[in-house]
Design a protein around this motif. Structure first.
Motif, PDB file in Angstrom:
ATOM      1  N   LEU A 250     -17.547   1.053   6.979  1.00  0.00           N
ATOM      2  CA  LEU A 250     -16.543   1.206   5.929  1.00  0.00           C
ATOM      3  C   LEU A 250     -15.244   1.784   6.494  1.00  0.00           C
ATOM      4  O   LEU A 250     -14.140   1.361   6.112  1.00  0.00           O
ATOM      5  N   ARG A 253     -13.348  -0.924   8.297  1.00  0.00           N
ATOM      6  CA  ARG A 253     -12.681  -1.819   7.357  1.00  0.00           C
ATOM      7  C   ARG A 253     -11.441  -1.144   6.754  1.00  0.00           C
ATOM      8  O   ARG A 253     -10.394  -1.774   6.579  1.00  0.00           O
ATOM      9  N   THR A 254     -11.605   0.141   6.427  1.00  0.00           N
ATOM     10  CA  THR A 254     -10.471   0.884   5.843  1.00  0.00           C
ATOM     11  C   THR A 254      -9.308   0.944   6.826  1.00  0.00           C
ATOM     12  O   THR A 254      -8.137   0.761   6.445  1.00  0.00           O
ATOM     13  N   ARG A 255      -9.606   1.234   8.124  1.00  0.00           N
ATOM     14  CA  ARG A 255      -8.539   1.287   9.128  1.00  0.00           C
ATOM     15  C   ARG A 255      -7.856  -0.078   9.298  1.00  0.00           C
ATOM     16  O   ARG A 255      -6.631  -0.148   9.446  1.00  0.00           O
ATOM     17  N   ALA A 258      -5.631  -0.529   6.296  1.00  0.00           N
ATOM     18  CA  ALA A 258      -4.436   0.307   6.417  1.00  0.00           C
ATOM     19  C   ALA A 258      -3.482  -0.272   7.450  1.00  0.00           C
ATOM     20  O   ALA A 258      -2.256  -0.269   7.277  1.00  0.00           O
ATOM     21  N   THR A 280      -4.179   6.281  11.602  1.00  0.00           N
ATOM     22  CA  THR A 280      -4.383   5.726  10.268  1.00  0.00           C
ATOM     23  C   THR A 280      -3.642   6.540   9.218  1.00  0.00           C
ATOM     24  O   THR A 280      -3.068   5.985   8.273  1.00  0.00           O
TER      25      THR A 280
END
Length: 310
Positions: A250, A253-255, A258, A280
């Motif tokens: 997760l 994916r978030t990085r 962003a 990030t």
């Protein structure tokens, strides 16, 4: 009888004048009083001068007498000063002699006190020696039978020629007996201590065996509990690893999301900021600022748009 000055000068003047002019009317006598008064004043001055001269002589005489008296007083003052000096010296000499006499008296008293203390010490020492002499005499009387006994023993034991040799032999035997008794008591004490130590070791061995059995049971129980905790923690560790993998996926994916948003923002900026690809938080901060700027711009455009006419 004294003749007044005015009458005297009038008669003298009449004798010097000629006979024709002697008959002077009575009215011309009024012209002579100022001259007579002047002569009278002069006579008074002469008398005053004589009085002053007499007073001066009296003053000189009195001054000479006072000077002589003053010299006598100065001489007497010098004599008194000399007497004072001699009396002061006499007082100092007397005080010095008195001080020396007091010091000698104090020294004599000190020596007398020392002699008295020494006499008391000697008397006490004499009394102590007399008591010691009486004690030794009593001891001698008490040991007289022992001396006779030693004499008879020496007669029976010819190998001991002198009493001190016999006494030394007896003392040696007594010391040896005391040493043997002390050694015997020490050996008995060591034996008792060894027996007590053996009993303590036996009791401790039995207690140690019981304690070892109890500790073995406790350790077995702790081993079973540790095995159970190990299995429980292994399952938790597997669960944590699975959760960590999910969180890592997760986070990746978030990085990526962003980074994509940051790249979109950079496309719309003339001077995009130079940030690390792993930063990030900085990328999200730039995205946040871009969204805020865009929202402000849209709000300002909405306010500037004219309202349609009805």
């Amino acid at each position: 009888m004294a003749v007044p000055w005015e009458e005297y000068f009038r008669l003298a003047l009449q004798e010097k004048l000629p006979a024709s002019s002697r008959k002077i009317p009575e009215q011309s006598v009024d012209h002579f009083p100022p001259v007579l008064r002047l002569l009278e004043k002069r006579q008074e001055l002469v008398d005053a001068d004589r009085g002053l001269q007499a007073q001066k002589e009296v003053f000189q005489t009195t001054r000479a007498a006072l000077k002589e008296r003053w010299e006598q007083l100065e001489q007497k003052e010098q004599e008194l000063q000399g007497s004072f000096v001699r009396f002061d010296k006499f007082l100092k000499d007397t005080e010095a002699r008195r001080s020396r006499a007091l010091r000698r008296a104090a020294q004599e008293r000190l020596r007398a006190d020392r002699r008295e203390a020494e006499a008391r010490r000697l008397r006490a020492q004499l009394e102590e020696l007399q008591r010691e002499r009486a004690r030794l005499r009593c001891r001698l009387e008490r040991l007289e039978p022992c001396a006779r006994l030693l004499g008879r023993v020496r007669e029976q034991l010819p190998e001991f020629q002198e009493v001190p040799e016999l006494v030394a032999r007896f003392d040696g035997l007594v010391d040896m007996q005391a040493a043997l008794r002390l050694t015997e008591r020490q050996r008995l004490a060591e034996l008792e201590e060894a027996r007590a130590r053996l009993q303590r070791l036996r009791d401790a061995g039995q207690g140690e065996l019981l304690g070892q059995g109890q500790r073995r049971a406790q350790l077995l129980q702790r081993l079973e509990a540790a095995r159970e905790r190990t299995l429980r923690w292994e399952s938790k560790w597997i669960q944590i690893q699975n959760t960590g993998a999910e969180k890592t996926l997760l986070l990746g994916r978030t990085r990526i999301a962003a980074l994509n948003l940051f790249q979109l923002v950079c496309r719309h900026k003339t001077h995009p900021p130079a940030l690390d690809i792993e930063d990030t938080e900085g990328q999200l901060e730039q995205v946040k600022l871009f969204i805020l700027d865009l929202s402000a711009m849209l709000a300002s455009l909405g306010q500037a748009k004219p309202t349609p006419a009805c």
